[in-house]
Design an enzyme around this catalytic site. Structure first.
Site, PDB file in Angstrom:
ATOM      1  N   ASP A  14       0.818  -1.228   0.000  1.00 19.46           N
ATOM      2  CA  ASP A  14       0.000   0.000   0.000  1.00 19.46           C
ATOM      3  C   ASP A  14       0.842   1.264   0.000  1.00 19.46           C
ATOM      4  O   ASP A  14       0.398   2.320   0.452  1.00 19.46           O
ATOM      5  CB  ASP A  14      -0.956   0.026   1.207  1.00 19.46           C
ATOM      6  N   LYS A  17       2.770   2.253  -5.131  1.00 18.75           N
ATOM      7  CA  LYS A  17       3.513   1.786  -6.309  1.00 18.75           C
ATOM      8  C   LYS A  17       2.782   2.138  -7.599  1.00 18.75           C
ATOM      9  O   LYS A  17       3.397   2.480  -8.605  1.00 18.75           O
ATOM     10  CB  LYS A  17       3.723   0.265  -6.233  1.00 18.75           C
ATOM     11  N   GLY A  41      -4.129  -3.866  -4.701  1.00 19.23           N
ATOM     12  CA  GLY A  41      -4.860  -2.730  -5.233  1.00 19.23           C
ATOM     13  C   GLY A  41      -3.951  -1.543  -5.471  1.00 19.23           C
ATOM     14  O   GLY A  41      -3.283  -1.068  -4.557  1.00 19.23           O
ATOM     15  N   HIS A  42      -3.883  -1.082  -6.715  1.00 19.71           N
ATOM     16  CA  HIS A  42      -3.079   0.086  -7.051  1.00 19.71           C
ATOM     17  C   HIS A  42      -4.002   1.220  -7.464  1.00 19.71           C
ATOM     18  O   HIS A  42      -4.768   1.086  -8.429  1.00 19.71           O
ATOM     19  CB  HIS A  42      -2.101  -0.251  -8.183  1.00 19.71           C
ATOM     20  N   GLN A 226       2.298  -5.980  -3.413  1.00 18.32           N
ATOM     21  CA  GLN A 226       2.533  -6.026  -1.972  1.00 18.32           C
ATOM     22  C   GLN A 226       3.853  -5.313  -1.613  1.00 18.32           C
ATOM     23  O   GLN A 226       4.309  -4.477  -2.362  1.00 18.32           O
ATOM     24  CB  GLN A 226       2.499  -7.460  -1.442  1.00 18.32           C
TER      25      GLN A 226
END
Length: 432
Positions: A14, A17, A41-42, A226
């Site tokens: 988180d 990235k 999730g990005h 991650q």
């Protein structure tokens, strides 16, 4: 000279990235995901508009960028095409034409999701805190050499035979060990094979395509999922993810050689967060932690879970620098610290009468670590949207300089807001 850059999370995930990959994509021919699944999730913000990608590489928002899922990624066809359709619906051009999926990617099957949920329920207070998306069980099948892979979808009869065989084992575990309901193999086969023809044009040998493109002088971004402290081998085990998240796994997860990776960029927040269970030495349980969560909007992009928040942990980041061979850092969410009277920076730990400058390995040892802090005066000026290093408040620059010194890596970029444009380029990873 063409260069390839690896982007990895340097904390517990988180870190932001997605924003940095999106920001750097204009310099490359394509973006390659090399680990994880749709548990990552990005969040991308472009001209004020937010888009969340989970499985598809963050470079998809650039109209000419190719996006690859390397063999180290586990793929849920259902989640994949749900995300594809979401991107098409918001007007992203030529989504399917720009996607390539390795034939060697393990498939996340419905029985993997069932196993994930059943195990977490059975574990009770000892649960890991997974996202429940079947990631771990899918990687287990890969290592046990019983996985069904993306390329198997192209041979329906063989695919069906494989699924029936492996489901005898998994249904036995679900019913007799975990006390859950078994799944119908024929329903699973039918549901997953339904995606085969749509996926067919995207399936390829990703490694070969990358090598052919690099031979033509094209350069790529390799995007990790991650964070380093969640690496299955090097993180706070057992509170980790199911894949190798460090930069070295870009080679195994995409089929390229170490000599083809020119720069390793580690993404870190100006403070620290963690989702799920596991030790977190600098975690704050007070109003400061709540302020960081509120100002930083610290809720999971995929799950919506509130993130645990704390001060920056230099000992953890130093370990990330070591295990990734980080060339430089991108420091995210500096603006969240705006207005704080005092900002603390963790420089090490007290551990069993010793002083440690690097986070130890394994959850048990990390749980015993007591952080050692340095305090810095905060800044009242806003850093939000600043795009030049020299325009940052002096105290913010001093904080960043000390952060870099403690971590043992130079700062390449600083993010001062969620939008793509709210970024300071200090050192260009493609020009080093």
């Amino acid at each position: 000279m063409a260069k390839n850059v690896v982007v990895v999370g340097a904390q517990w995930g988180d870190e932001g990235k997605g924003k940095i990959v999106d920001w750097l994509t204009e310099k490359v021919a394509g973006v390659v995901r090399f680990n994880g699944g749709h548990n990552a999730g990005h969040t991308l913000v472009i001209n004020g508009k937010k888009t969340i990608v989970r499985l598809i590489p963050s470079g998809i928002m650039h109209a000419t960028s190719m996006c690859y899922l390397g063999n180290g990624v586990v793929v849920s066809p259902e989640a994949f095409f749900r995300e594809v359709d979401e991107l098409i619906a918001i007007g992203v051009p030529n989504v399917e034409a720009r996607l390539r999926v390795s034939a060697n990617c393990p498939l996340i099957m419905p029985y993997h999701v069932a196993l994930d949920h059943a195990r977490e329920a059975a574990a009770g207070d000892k649960k890991i805190g997974t996202t429940g998306r079947g990631i771990g069980p899918a990687y287990e099948d890969k290592v046990a050499r019983r996985t069904v892979r993306v390329g198997d979808l192209l041979e329906p009869e063989r695919f069906a035979e494989q699924v029936r065989s492996v489901m005898k084992y998994h249904n036995f575990v679900l019913e007799n060990y975990l006390g859950a309901k078994p799944l119908d193999p024929e329903e699973v086969i039918k549901s997953v094979l339904g995606y085969a023809e749509r996926l067919r044009p995207m399936i390829c040998d990703v490694s070969e395509e990358l090598h052919a493109a690099m031979d033509e002088g094209k350069q790529f971004l390799f995007e990790g999922a991650q964070g380093s402290m969640l690496d299955i081998d090097l993180g706070t085990y057992p509170y980790v993810t199911s894949s190798n998240t460090v930069a070295g796994s870009a080679c195994a997860g995409a089929g390229v050689g170490p000599h083809q990776l020119s720069y390793v960029l580690g993404i870190t927040k100006a403070y620290c967060t963690r989702v799920g269970e596991g030790p977190f030495p600098t975690e704050l349980h007070d109003e400061v932690g709540e302020e960081l969560r509120r100002k930083g909007n610290e809720f999971g992009a995929v799950t919506g879970r509130p993130r645990r928040c704390g001060w920056f942990d230099g000992a953890a980041l130093r370990r990330a620098v070591q295990i990734n061979g980080l060339t430089g850092l991108a420091v995210m969410k500096l603006d969240v610290l705006d207005g704080m009277k005092t900002v603390k920076l963790g420089i090490g730990y007290k551990y069993r009468g010793q002083v440690l400058s690097v986070m130890p390995s394994g959850a048990d040892a990390v749980r015993e670590c007591e952080p050692i802090y340095e305090e810095f005066p905060g800044w009242t000026e806003s850093t939000f949207g600043v795009t030049n290093w020299d325009d940052l408040p002096l105290s913010a620059r001093q904080y960043l300089a000390r952060l870099s010194e403690v971590a043992g890596a130079p700062i390449a970029l600083v993010s001062t807001g969620p939008d793509r444009a709210q970024t300071i380029l200090h050192v260009d990873p493609f020009e080093v």
